[in-house]
Write a protein that holds these residues in place. Structure first.
Motif, PDB file in Angstrom:
ATOM      1  N   LEU A 115     -46.345  36.515-112.286  1.00  0.00           N
ATOM      2  CA  LEU A 115     -46.830  35.849-110.907  1.00  0.00           C
ATOM      3  C   LEU A 115     -45.915  36.994-109.827  1.00  0.00           C
ATOM      4  O   LEU A 115     -46.345  37.032-108.691  1.00  0.00           O
ATOM      5  N   HIS A 116     -44.773  37.216-110.013  1.00  0.00           N
ATOM      6  CA  HIS A 116     -43.988  37.803-109.155  1.00  0.00           C
ATOM      7  C   HIS A 116     -44.546  39.042-108.628  1.00  0.00           C
ATOM      8  O   HIS A 116     -44.221  39.526-107.559  1.00  0.00           O
ATOM      9  N   ARG A 117     -45.251  39.924-109.475  1.00  0.00           N
ATOM     10  CA  ARG A 117     -45.979  40.905-109.375  1.00  0.00           C
ATOM     11  C   ARG A 117     -46.889  40.483-108.078  1.00  0.00           C
ATOM     12  O   ARG A 117     -47.003  41.685-107.303  1.00  0.00           O
ATOM     13  N   LEU A 118     -47.684  39.790-108.171  1.00  0.00           N
ATOM     14  CA  LEU A 118     -48.632  39.486-107.106  1.00  0.00           C
ATOM     15  C   LEU A 118     -47.999  39.205-105.910  1.00  0.00           C
ATOM     16  O   LEU A 118     -48.331  39.704-104.743  1.00  0.00           O
ATOM     17  N   LEU A 119     -46.875  38.574-105.818  1.00  0.00           N
ATOM     18  CA  LEU A 119     -46.481  38.062-104.625  1.00  0.00           C
ATOM     19  C   LEU A 119     -45.442  39.419-104.214  1.00  0.00           C
ATOM     20  O   LEU A 119     -45.496  39.597-102.670  1.00  0.00           O
ATOM     21  N   PHE A 169     -54.177  42.714-108.160  1.00  0.00           N
ATOM     22  CA  PHE A 169     -53.995  42.687-106.691  1.00  0.00           C
ATOM     23  C   PHE A 169     -53.948  43.631-105.628  1.00  0.00           C
ATOM     24  O   PHE A 169     -54.819  43.847-104.762  1.00  0.00           O
ATOM     25  N   GLN A 170     -53.136  44.487-105.962  1.00  0.00           N
ATOM     26  CA  GLN A 170     -52.613  45.492-105.299  1.00  0.00           C
ATOM     27  C   GLN A 170     -54.145  46.453-104.894  1.00  0.00           C
ATOM     28  O   GLN A 170     -54.066  46.747-103.640  1.00  0.00           O
ATOM     29  N   PRO A 171     -54.543  46.786-105.844  1.00  0.00           N
ATOM     30  CA  PRO A 171     -55.856  47.536-105.535  1.00  0.00           C
ATOM     31  C   PRO A 171     -56.856  46.993-104.815  1.00  0.00           C
ATOM     32  O   PRO A 171     -57.464  47.449-103.654  1.00  0.00           O
ATOM     33  N   ARG A 172     -56.961  45.620-104.936  1.00  0.00           N
ATOM     34  CA  ARG A 172     -58.146  44.951-104.307  1.00  0.00           C
ATOM     35  C   ARG A 172     -57.694  44.913-102.724  1.00  0.00           C
ATOM     36  O   ARG A 172     -58.341  44.724-101.699  1.00  0.00           O
ATOM     37  N   LEU A 173     -56.182  44.641-102.635  1.00  0.00           N
ATOM     38  CA  LEU A 173     -55.634  44.576-101.280  1.00  0.00           C
ATOM     39  C   LEU A 173     -56.040  45.830-100.254  1.00  0.00           C
ATOM     40  O   LEU A 173     -56.212  45.828 -99.456  1.00  0.00           O
ATOM     41  N   GLN A 174     -55.703  47.106-101.206  1.00  0.00           N
ATOM     42  CA  GLN A 174     -56.068  48.275-100.470  1.00  0.00           C
ATOM     43  C   GLN A 174     -57.226  48.267-100.059  1.00  0.00           C
ATOM     44  O   GLN A 174     -57.702  49.007 -99.147  1.00  0.00           O
ATOM     45  N   ARG A 175     -58.249  47.649-100.740  1.00  0.00           N
ATOM     46  CA  ARG A 175     -59.775  47.735-100.412  1.00  0.00           C
ATOM     47  C   ARG A 175     -59.893  47.015 -99.340  1.00  0.00           C
ATOM     48  O   ARG A 175     -60.756  47.410 -98.496  1.00  0.00           O
ATOM     49  N   ASP A 229     -52.550  39.804 -90.828  1.00  0.00           N
ATOM     50  CA  ASP A 229     -53.593  38.823 -91.135  1.00  0.00           C
ATOM     51  C   ASP A 229     -54.539  39.102 -92.331  1.00  0.00           C
ATOM     52  O   ASP A 229     -54.707  38.194 -93.021  1.00  0.00           O
ATOM     53  N   VAL A 230     -54.981  40.456 -92.601  1.00  0.00           N
ATOM     54  CA  VAL A 230     -55.704  40.934 -93.796  1.00  0.00           C
ATOM     55  C   VAL A 230     -54.849  40.488 -95.028  1.00  0.00           C
ATOM     56  O   VAL A 230     -55.591  39.958 -95.917  1.00  0.00           O
ATOM     57  N   THR A 231     -53.762  40.777 -95.019  1.00  0.00           N
ATOM     58  CA  THR A 231     -52.750  40.673 -96.162  1.00  0.00           C
ATOM     59  C   THR A 231     -52.443  39.013 -96.714  1.00  0.00           C
ATOM     60  O   THR A 231     -52.925  38.917 -97.699  1.00  0.00           O
ATOM     61  N   ALA A 244     -46.716  44.618 -98.772  1.00  0.00           N
ATOM     62  CA  ALA A 244     -47.761  45.134 -98.042  1.00  0.00           C
ATOM     63  C   ALA A 244     -47.530  44.745 -96.358  1.00  0.00           C
ATOM     64  O   ALA A 244     -47.910  45.236 -95.212  1.00  0.00           O
ATOM     65  N   VAL A 245     -47.106  43.193 -96.391  1.00  0.00           N
ATOM     66  CA  VAL A 245     -46.816  42.649 -95.166  1.00  0.00           C
ATOM     67  C   VAL A 245     -45.846  43.468 -94.749  1.00  0.00           C
ATOM     68  O   VAL A 245     -45.726  43.701 -93.450  1.00  0.00           O
ATOM     69  N   ALA A 246     -44.809  43.414 -95.223  1.00  0.00           N
ATOM     70  CA  ALA A 246     -43.782  44.163 -94.522  1.00  0.00           C
ATOM     71  C   ALA A 246     -43.806  45.282 -94.200  1.00  0.00           C
ATOM     72  O   ALA A 246     -43.078  45.702 -93.028  1.00  0.00           O
ATOM     73  N   CYS A 247     -44.743  46.236 -94.713  1.00  0.00           N
ATOM     74  CA  CYS A 247     -45.007  47.489 -94.097  1.00  0.00           C
ATOM     75  C   CYS A 247     -46.024  47.253 -93.010  1.00  0.00           C
ATOM     76  O   CYS A 247     -46.662  48.313 -92.627  1.00  0.00           O
ATOM     77  N   ALA A 248     -46.208  46.276 -92.445  1.00  0.00           N
ATOM     78  CA  ALA A 248     -47.063  45.991 -91.220  1.00  0.00           C
ATOM     79  C   ALA A 248     -48.443  46.352 -91.639  1.00  0.00           C
ATOM     80  O   ALA A 248     -49.199  46.449 -90.860  1.00  0.00           O
ATOM     81  N   GLY A 249     -49.130  46.038 -92.811  1.00  0.00           N
ATOM     82  CA  GLY A 249     -50.262  46.337 -93.159  1.00  0.00           C
ATOM     83  C   GLY A 249     -50.896  47.648 -93.119  1.00  0.00           C
ATOM     84  O   GLY A 249     -51.919  47.988 -93.271  1.00  0.00           O
ATOM     85  N   LEU A 250     -50.046  48.467 -92.892  1.00  0.00           N
ATOM     86  CA  LEU A 250     -50.334  50.087 -92.953  1.00  0.00           C
ATOM     87  C   LEU A 250     -50.181  50.676 -94.238  1.00  0.00           C
ATOM     88  O   LEU A 250     -50.292  52.186 -94.288  1.00  0.00           O
TER      89      LEU A 250
END
Length: 250
Positions: free
Chosen positions: A3-7, A203-209, A102-104, A13-19
């Motif tokens: 689960l830690h990998r998801l978070l 999660f990571q690839p879905r977030l990138q999409r 917000d997206v993240t 991603a949030v810490a990088c300001a969504g970019l």
């Protein structure tokens, strides 16, 4: 359950300001070896190497590595425009970052929806995510330096989100698995583990999409970034080398 990998993926991603997925390098082909700090009367560019390692622009003066550079009128005008345009660009870059947060956060909420959380855990998760999002929005708004989002600073933001959310989800899922095991439903317990594992790994690839939604907003910045690159061209530092505060690739 990993689960830690998801978070971790969400928090980074949030810490990088969504970019992370749609940064200026990918979309606008813009890079810089410098960090930027914005002050009321100065723009400060700094890096470890090579020289110049510190470039200061302000009040019609260019200083590189502590030495003032002689500028003709045309160069002074271009650097004045460079400073003006860069300052005007900063709120727009921050707006992209704010939307990325917000997206993240919404992605984390929706992804966790597949975990069948009980109402109390769901409410607490929403509350913690809202609190973390508000904090990040405030930090982005107040930030005046790219140093705020590099290395240890970014990791601190990521670890904070992880620390807020991971124990909550881990506890809820762990209790579900225990209840299933105690009731003799080992298959359900195994399914819970698989569900959490699959969620984390994908999660990571879905977030990138999801972050593709930021692309038009970032593309709108590209012409102004190109103009910044053009304004600096032909101006040298005190060591005789081109400034190259910003590079545009192909």
């Amino acid at each position: 359950m990993r689960l830690h990998r998801l978070l971790a993926a969400a928090a980074l991603a949030v810490a990088c300001a969504g970019l992370h997925a749609q940064d200026l390098s990918t979309v606008c082909h813009a890079t810089s070896s410098y960090d930027l700090t914005v002050r009321p009367d100065q723009l400060i560019f700094d890096r470890a190497a090579p020289a110049p390692t510190r470039v200061v622009l302000g009040n019609g003066v260019l200083i590189t590595d502590g030495q003032q550079v002689a500028l003709n009128d045309e160069e002074q005008d271009r650097l004045a425009l460079f400073q003006q345009d860069l300052r005007a660009l900063m709120p727009r870059v921050k707006a992209v970052a704010q939307r990325g947060v917000d997206v993240t956060m919404q992605a984390v909420r929706e992804e966790s929806g597949s975990l069948n959380l009980d109402p109390d855990t769901r409410a607490e998760l929403d509350n913690r995510l809202a609190t973390d999002a508000a904090d990040l929005h405030q930090r982005i708004a107040a930030s005046q330096s790219t140093h705020d989002w590099r290395g240890d600073a970014a990791n601190q933001y990521a670890n904070r989100v992880i620390g807020d959310v991971a124990p909550l989800l881990a506890s809820a899922l762990g209790q579900q698995a225990v209840n299933a095991a105690l009731s003799g439903d080992l298959q359900q317990a195994a399914e819970l583990r698989d569900r959490a594992s699959n969620l984390a790994s994908g999660f990571q690839p879905r977030l990138q999409r999801r972050l593709q939604v930021l692309r038009p907003q970032i593309q709108a910045l590209c012409p102004d970034i190109q103009r910044l690159s053009e304004l600096q061209q032909g101006i040298r530092g005190s060591n005789g080398r081109w400034l190259n505060l910003l590079q545009i690739g192909q």
